[in-house]
Design an enzyme around this catalytic site. Structure first.
Site, PDB file in Angstrom:
ATOM      1  N   ASP A  79       0.989  -1.481   0.172  1.00 32.28           N
ATOM      2  CA  ASP A  79      -0.210   0.158  -0.118  1.00 32.28           C
ATOM      3  C   ASP A  79       0.873   1.447  -0.307  1.00 32.28           C
ATOM      4  O   ASP A  79       2.079   1.110   0.197  1.00 32.28           O
ATOM      5  CB  ASP A  79      -0.752  -0.179   1.121  1.00 32.28           C
ATOM      6  N   GLU A 174       0.097  -1.112   5.318  1.00 37.40           N
ATOM      7  CA  GLU A 174       1.261  -0.728   6.774  1.00 37.40           C
ATOM      8  C   GLU A 174       0.911   0.651   7.670  1.00 37.40           C
ATOM      9  O   GLU A 174       1.056   0.929   7.720  1.00 37.40           O
ATOM     10  CB  GLU A 174       2.985  -0.890   5.544  1.00 37.40           C
TER      11      GLU A 174
END
Ligand SMILES: [Zn+2]
Length: 406
Positions: A79, A174
């Site tokens: 991400d 994350e």
């Protein structure tokens, strides 16, 4: 395929995380990238690639030697930061950069200057990669992803390098603090891991903050303000006094660095009846979090007493300094240092004034310091990386594979 070519492909998939989503992964683009990565890893020759229902990819580079060897892992996140646009990323490679200003074409006010950025000026001559001026680049952490895939490819192509089984995991979300939430440590089955999510070549991070978040709620009493005399108790006024009296010259993010901790009010929900302030507590020494908590409570109680409100506290643990775990297994950091030295680099060791997935994974039974990935100016339109640093990242992973063959 080169690590740079892989990187240039991965950044074009929009994987911006979304804190308001409760699904895992938080956005569908992350799953798109995970499937593409699964295909890439299978094409390299890895047989056991899986993407689970929460968007976690796991795979194995098989051992090249028989017998018992420690299983080690490498972890990167797919991400990108929710703070910056991650759609339609247009990566630009500035080959053999000569040190002149890099003007990003889609927004000429976005300029990278060697004079402003010592890490950049140290990379004169490199192939610098930037975005085009309106989005982030996504080197955080597609640099780490590309490094892990390229290292896997290298190891599969070089079976003469002796090593045990090497596990790879790519995690979602994350950037919104959820990367460790559904990480199946038992299934991963490694005795330690390295996240590949750091800065310039040679950086090695194994200390993070310990972190709690506090909610301080002032309880007032609301009435019609025209008829409020001796009845109304305004919780907003208590909260304002409280925030105003928190330390400024010390113990605050604006005035601390290095190993100093802080208390940080960062969100207020306010009404006369009830006002709550969310406060981050941060320190490298976990016991100091209690001191910070007591300080916050004392300041809040004084403010509440002066205004006549009630006050309530809730404290939630966020993560702990990974060093508490890593100090018990010194070989993990020592081997990372050794791998970096073998490339002819000097390890650069700095505390992280934040947390990583490794901070949580370390306490979930998977000790995980953080390796450099060539990330610079992350979460910004001026984000950049360099081909040479990506390649050094690949070599670090290969060296670690060799070093753990004992
Ligand atoms: Zn990252």
């Amino acid at each position: 395929m080169s690590v740079l070519d892989r990187f240039l492909r991965y950044v074009t998939v929009d994987t911006r995380a979304d804190e308001s989503s409760s699904s895992s992964p938080s956005t569908p683009g992350q799953l798109v990238l995970q499937r593409l990565l699964a295909d890439d890893l299978r094409a390299i020759g890895l047989a056991d690639v899986t993407v689970d229902e929460h968007g976690y990819l796991m795979a194995t580079v098989p051992a090249t030697v028989a017998g018992d060897r420690p299983v080690i892992g490498f972890i990167a996140h797919v991400d990108t930061s929710p703070e910056m646009d991650g759609a339609n990323v247009r990566p630009l490679v500035h080959r053999a950069w000569d040190g002149r200003d890099i003007v990003l074409p889609d927004d000429p006010s976005a300029v990278l200057r060697a004079a402003d950025d010592p890490a950049l000026s140290a990379c004169i001559g490199h192939d610098i990669v930037t975005a085009s001026g309106t989005t982030l680049l996504g080197a955080d952490d597609k640099a780490g992803v590309a490094i892990a895939v390229a290292a896997a490819e290298y190891l599969v192509a070089h079976p003469e390098i002796p090593h045990g089984a090497i596990r790879i995991a790519f995690t979602p979300d994350e950037e919104i603090g959820r990367g460790a939430d559904r990480f199946d440590v038992a299934r991963f089955g490694a005795q330690c891991a390295y996240t590949i999510d750091g800065g310039g070549a040679g950086e090695l991070e194994y200390e993070s903050f310990s972190a709690d978040v506090m909610r301080v709620t002032f309880l007032g009493f609301n009435t019609h303000p025209g008829y409020a005399r001796k009845k109304m108790v305004n919780a907003i006024k208590a909260a304002a006094r409280f925030v105003d009296r928190l330390p400024r010259e010390r113990l605050s993010p604006e005035t601390t660095a290095g190993y100093e901790g802080y208390v940080h009010p960062y969100q207020i929900e306010a009404s006369v009846d009830r006002t709550s302030v969310r406060v981050l507590l941060r320190d490298f020494a976990t016991p100091a979090l209690r001191d910070h908590q007591r300080l916050v409570e004392q300041v809040a109680r004084e403010a509440a007493a002066e205004v006549g409100t009630g006050v309530r506290f809730e404290v939630q643990e966020q993560y702990r300094n990974m060093r508490e775990v890593l100090d018990r297994h010194p070989l993990i950091v020592e081997r990372a240092r050794e791998a970096i030295r073998r490339l002819g680099l000097t390890p650069i060791e700095r505390p992280i004034r934040g947390g990583t997935d490794g901070s949580r994974l370390s306490f979930m039974g998977l000790p995980a310091p953080n390796l450099f990935a060539g990330e610079h100016n992350f979460h910004s339109r001026l984000e950049w990386t360099s081909r040479q640093e990506l390649e050094l990242g690949v070599r670090t992973v290969v060296e670690l594979a060799r070093l753990w063959n004992t």
